[in-house]
Enzyme design. Structure first.
Site, PDB file in Angstrom:
ATOM      1  N   HIS A 174       3.038  11.338 -27.398  1.00 15.47           N
ATOM      2  CA  HIS A 174       2.759   9.969 -26.933  1.00 15.47           C
ATOM      3  C   HIS A 174       2.219   9.120 -28.075  1.00 15.47           C
ATOM      4  O   HIS A 174       2.579   7.945 -28.220  1.00 15.47           O
ATOM      5  CB  HIS A 174       1.750   9.992 -25.781  1.00 15.47           C
ATOM      6  CG  HIS A 174       2.353  10.421 -24.474  1.00 15.47           C
ATOM      7  ND1 HIS A 174       1.595  10.750 -23.378  1.00 15.47           N
ATOM      8  CD2 HIS A 174       3.640  10.569 -24.095  1.00 15.47           C
ATOM      9  CE1 HIS A 174       2.395  11.089 -22.381  1.00 15.47           C
ATOM     10  NE2 HIS A 174       3.639  10.995 -22.794  1.00 15.47           N
TER      11      HIS A 174
ATOM     12  N   GLU B 112      -2.664  17.810 -10.787  1.00 12.90           N
ATOM     13  CA  GLU B 112      -3.101  18.230 -12.136  1.00 12.90           C
ATOM     14  C   GLU B 112      -4.624  18.366 -12.191  1.00 12.90           C
ATOM     15  O   GLU B 112      -5.284  17.891 -13.119  1.00 12.90           O
ATOM     16  CB  GLU B 112      -2.612  17.206 -13.173  1.00 12.90           C
ATOM     17  CG  GLU B 112      -2.502  17.801 -14.561  1.00 12.90           C
ATOM     18  CD  GLU B 112      -1.752  16.902 -15.550  1.00 12.90           C
ATOM     19  OE1 GLU B 112      -0.551  16.651 -15.337  1.00 12.90           O
ATOM     20  OE2 GLU B 112      -2.373  16.471 -16.517  1.00 12.90           O
TER      21      GLU B 112
ATOM     22  N   GLU C 168      12.174  18.658 -23.077  1.00 10.18           N
ATOM     23  CA  GLU C 168      11.421  19.083 -21.888  1.00 10.18           C
ATOM     24  C   GLU C 168      11.916  20.450 -21.407  1.00 10.18           C
ATOM     25  O   GLU C 168      11.149  21.232 -20.848  1.00 10.18           O
ATOM     26  CB  GLU C 168      11.531  18.035 -20.773  1.00 10.18           C
ATOM     27  CG  GLU C 168      11.122  16.612 -21.157  1.00 10.18           C
ATOM     28  CD  GLU C 168       9.608  16.400 -21.316  1.00 10.18           C
ATOM     29  OE1 GLU C 168       8.836  17.361 -21.125  1.00 10.18           O
ATOM     30  OE2 GLU C 168       9.207  15.261 -21.654  1.00 10.18           O
TER      31      GLU C 168
ATOM     32  N   LYS D 130       4.713  11.848 -10.670  1.00 10.33           N
ATOM     33  CA  LYS D 130       3.921  11.032 -11.602  1.00 10.33           C
ATOM     34  C   LYS D 130       4.625   9.700 -11.787  1.00 10.33           C
ATOM     35  O   LYS D 130       5.821   9.665 -12.077  1.00 10.33           O
ATOM     36  CB  LYS D 130       3.792  11.729 -12.957  1.00 10.33           C
ATOM     37  CG  LYS D 130       2.728  12.800 -12.984  1.00 10.33           C
ATOM     38  CD  LYS D 130       2.489  13.266 -14.413  1.00 10.33           C
ATOM     39  CE  LYS D 130       1.461  14.373 -14.449  1.00 10.33           C
ATOM     40  NZ  LYS D 130       1.312  14.960 -15.802  1.00 10.33           N
TER      41      LYS D 130
ATOM     42  N   ASN E  47       2.159  19.360 -20.192  1.00 12.63           N
ATOM     43  CA  ASN E  47       1.929  18.318 -21.196  1.00 12.63           C
ATOM     44  C   ASN E  47       2.041  18.868 -22.622  1.00 12.63           C
ATOM     45  O   ASN E  47       1.694  18.170 -23.581  1.00 12.63           O
ATOM     46  CB  ASN E  47       0.540  17.694 -20.995  1.00 12.63           C
ATOM     47  CG  ASN E  47       0.457  16.977 -19.660  1.00 12.63           C
ATOM     48  OD1 ASN E  47       1.412  16.327 -19.238  1.00 12.63           O
ATOM     49  ND2 ASN E  47      -0.658  17.126 -18.969  1.00 12.63           N
TER      50      ASN E  47
ATOM     51  N   HIS F  40       2.882  16.690 -25.602  1.00 15.16           N
ATOM     52  CA  HIS F  40       2.865  15.294 -25.178  1.00 15.16           C
ATOM     53  C   HIS F  40       1.715  14.486 -25.771  1.00 15.16           C
ATOM     54  O   HIS F  40       1.840  13.272 -25.929  1.00 15.16           O
ATOM     55  CB  HIS F  40       2.843  15.206 -23.651  1.00 15.16           C
ATOM     56  CG  HIS F  40       4.185  15.473 -23.027  1.00 15.16           C
ATOM     57  ND1 HIS F  40       4.842  16.684 -23.171  1.00 15.16           N
ATOM     58  CD2 HIS F  40       4.998  14.691 -22.274  1.00 15.16           C
ATOM     59  CE1 HIS F  40       5.994  16.623 -22.527  1.00 15.16           C
ATOM     60  NE2 HIS F  40       6.119  15.443 -21.973  1.00 15.16           N
TER      61      HIS F  40
ATOM     62  N   HIS G 206      11.363   9.442 -26.280  1.00 15.22           N
ATOM     63  CA  HIS G 206      10.295  10.289 -25.738  1.00 15.22           C
ATOM     64  C   HIS G 206      10.540  11.762 -26.083  1.00 15.22           C
ATOM     65  O   HIS G 206       9.636  12.466 -26.551  1.00 15.22           O
ATOM     66  CB  HIS G 206      10.197  10.085 -24.222  1.00 15.22           C
ATOM     67  CG  HIS G 206       9.191  10.975 -23.560  1.00 15.22           C
ATOM     68  ND1 HIS G 206       7.832  10.838 -23.761  1.00 15.22           N
ATOM     69  CD2 HIS G 206       9.341  12.033 -22.732  1.00 15.22           C
ATOM     70  CE1 HIS G 206       7.183  11.767 -23.065  1.00 15.22           C
ATOM     71  NE2 HIS G 206       8.074  12.516 -22.435  1.00 15.22           N
TER      72      HIS G 206
ATOM     73  N   ARG H   9      -0.611  22.587 -13.905  1.00 18.42           N
ATOM     74  CA  ARG H   9       0.307  21.487 -14.241  1.00 18.42           C
ATOM     75  C   ARG H   9       0.042  20.929 -15.641  1.00 18.42           C
ATOM     76  O   ARG H   9       0.945  20.442 -16.309  1.00 18.42           O
ATOM     77  CB  ARG H   9       0.206  20.376 -13.184  1.00 18.42           C
ATOM     78  CG  ARG H   9       1.243  19.286 -13.405  1.00 18.42           C
ATOM     79  CD  ARG H   9       1.456  18.396 -12.231  1.00 18.42           C
ATOM     80  NE  ARG H   9       2.521  17.445 -12.530  1.00 18.42           N
ATOM     81  CZ  ARG H   9       3.053  16.614 -11.670  1.00 18.42           C
ATOM     82  NH1 ARG H   9       2.642  16.614 -10.424  1.00 18.42           N
ATOM     83  NH2 ARG H   9       4.023  15.787 -12.027  1.00 18.42           N
TER      84      ARG H   9
ATOM     85  N   LYS I  47       9.645  23.652 -12.729  1.00 18.62           N
ATOM     86  CA  LYS I  47       8.689  22.554 -12.530  1.00 18.62           C
ATOM     87  C   LYS I  47       8.207  22.513 -11.086  1.00 18.62           C
ATOM     88  O   LYS I  47       7.011  22.315 -10.826  1.00 18.62           O
ATOM     89  CB  LYS I  47       9.302  21.211 -12.943  1.00 18.62           C
ATOM     90  CG  LYS I  47       8.309  20.080 -12.688  1.00 18.62           C
ATOM     91  CD  LYS I  47       8.509  18.855 -13.500  1.00 18.62           C
ATOM     92  CE  LYS I  47       7.381  17.858 -13.199  1.00 18.62           C
ATOM     93  NZ  LYS I  47       7.515  16.616 -13.932  1.00 18.62           N
TER      94      LYS I  47
ATOM     95  N   ARG J  55       0.820  -1.239   0.000  1.00 16.28           N
ATOM     96  CA  ARG J  55       0.000   0.000   0.000  1.00 16.28           C
ATOM     97  C   ARG J  55       0.840   1.270   0.000  1.00 16.28           C
ATOM     98  O   ARG J  55       0.347   2.341   0.363  1.00 16.28           O
ATOM     99  CB  ARG J  55      -0.974   0.033   1.172  1.00 16.28           C
ATOM    100  CG  ARG J  55      -1.966  -1.089   1.135  1.00 16.28           C
ATOM    101  CD  ARG J  55      -3.286  -0.687   1.748  1.00 16.28           C
ATOM    102  NE  ARG J  55      -4.259  -1.725   1.524  1.00 16.28           N
ATOM    103  CZ  ARG J  55      -4.415  -2.777   2.305  1.00 16.28           C
ATOM    104  NH1 ARG J  55      -3.694  -2.915   3.382  1.00 16.28           N
ATOM    105  NH2 ARG J  55      -5.305  -3.688   2.018  1.00 16.28           N
TER     106      ARG J  55
HETATM  107  N1  GLY Z   1       5.863  15.578 -17.130  1.00 21.09           N
HETATM  108  C1  GLY Z   1       4.754  16.410 -16.839  1.00 21.09           C
HETATM  109  C2  GLY Z   1       4.409  16.449 -15.395  1.00 21.09           C
HETATM  110  O1  GLY Z   1       5.129  15.921 -14.555  1.00 21.09           O
HETATM  111  O2  GLY Z   1       3.397  17.009 -15.054  1.00 21.09           O
END
Ligand code: GLY
Length: 363
Positions: free
Chosen positions: A252, A235, A182, A140, A245, A248, A264, A241, A225, A118
């Site tokens: 993706h 997010e 990035e 994330k 993206n 992305h 990526h 946040r 960030k 958990r």
């Molecule tokens: N890579 C985008 C984020 O961490 O929100």
């Protein structure tokens, strides 16, 4: 941007954690006496494992578990294997996982840590530029499904992040360039001065190999960030946040369709190019700014001539984009720039506009 400190704090509502820029030495600020530790590395980064385990004196048991490098390993099955290795080692709820590697290792290890008994603590020790500037911070975690990237995942913050830029000296040039996608993303969406700093510095020959430049962009990126994640950890706060993206959703889709032959960062660079063209089409962004973005990407060896998108079709990319987590009620949501250093969310984007922008870039 001037971020001179040796560390910054990721300040979150419920707890905060340090992001260290001083290599592995600050591990001594986090005593591990009596703990059981599983270091997770891939077949490329296992070579650094001795450097990490040397810093873990006092631990009850330390073991390194290695998986084959590459996005193909980022599956639920590998996460389960990590948990089984932890069980064999005797990891209890007070155990620690350490992710030693790039984005795949960090996402997988964080995901395994979030579900093991958990949820247990984990640290991030990123070894790629992309992981240092983005994926190792912010919590994330996730694994891929055959249908798309990161479709299973959790938010699980690391307890600490240790950035050792020495690891970049052995990173293949293509991966180093990919990490810059990035970095450019932060400039376009959040900070005009940072974007202009990148434009200026990348005029210099071999800037991408310059350790001082890389250290500076890592600090600047982590600072930007951390400031966003602090305001919108999960997010959920509209265009906060979610702005990270940018590129992305297209990216993706391209990654999956290329069977992960595109890195990526290359896919994100391509995605930012398409999103930029779409923003011009909508009259949100000037042609001149889109050209500046593309010129900056080319300086990072991320122009369209630097990777192969020839197998992609506009229709297939659009179909793959429909699986994106950000979409609502089947409607496409995309991050589009509105200036250099500014972006917003376009909701309900029409498929025909997306197809037109895709065709423009793919032709
Ligand atoms: N890579 C985008 C984020 O961490 O929100």
């Amino acid at each position: 941007m001037n971020v001179d400190e040796d560390m910054i704090w990721m300040r979150l509502e419920r707890r905060s954690y340090p992001i260290y820029f001083g290599g592995l030495r600050p591990i001594c600020n986090h005593p591990v006496d009596g703990r059981t530790i599983l270091v997770v590395a891939d077949s490329e980064t296992a070579q650094y494992s001795d450097r990490v385990t040397a810093e873990l004196a006092g631990a009850k048991a330390v073991s390194t578990w290695v998986f084959p490098a590459g996005e193909v390993s980022k599956t639920l099955a590998t996460a389960v294997e990590i948990c089984q290795a932890a069980l064999r080692l005797g990891c209890g709820r007070d155990a620690l996982f350490i992710a030693l590697g790039g984005g795949v290792t960090g996402d997988l290890t964080g995901f395994a840590a979030s579900i093991y008994m958990r949820g247990i603590e984990f640290w991030q020790i990123p070894t790629s530029l992309l992981a240092m500037v983005d994926s190792s911070i912010g919590g994330k975690t996730g694994v891929d499904l055959p249908n798309g990237k990161n479709l299973l995942g959790t938010f699980h913050q690391p307890a600490a992040v240790f950035i050792e830029t020495d690891f970049l000296r052995t990173l293949p040039a293509e991966h180093l360039a990919a990490g810059m996608a990035e970095v450019v993303k932060y400039g376009v969406t959040l900070d005009r001065a940072f974007f202009m700093y990148l434009e200026r510095e990348l005029e210099l020959p071999a800037a991408l190999e310059d350790q001082d430049f890389l250290r500076s962009v890592i600090r600047g990126s982590c600072y930007l960030k951390a400031n966003i994640v602090r305001r919108d950890e999960y997010e959920t706060r509209g265009a906060v946040r979610e702005l990270l993206n940018f590129g992305h959703t297209f990216g993706h889709a391209a990654e999956v369709l290329s069977d992960y032959r595109l890195l990526h960062g290359q896919a994100v660079a391509w995605g930012m190019t398409v999103a930029g063209r779409l923003a011009v089409r909508f009259g949100r962004w000037s042609k001149a700014d889109a050209a500046r973005l593309e010129a900056l990407l080319a300086k990072c060896r991320l122009g369209r001539e630097h990777y192969d998108c020839s197998g992609l079709s506009a229709e297939a990319v659009l179909a793959a984009m429909r699986l994106d987590k950000k979409n609502r009620d089947g409607r496409l949501r995309l991050v589009l720039p509105t200036g250099i250093g500014r972006a917003s969310i376009a909701k309900n984007v029409a498929a025909d506009d997306v197809l037109a922008a895709l065709r423009e870039v793919l032709q």
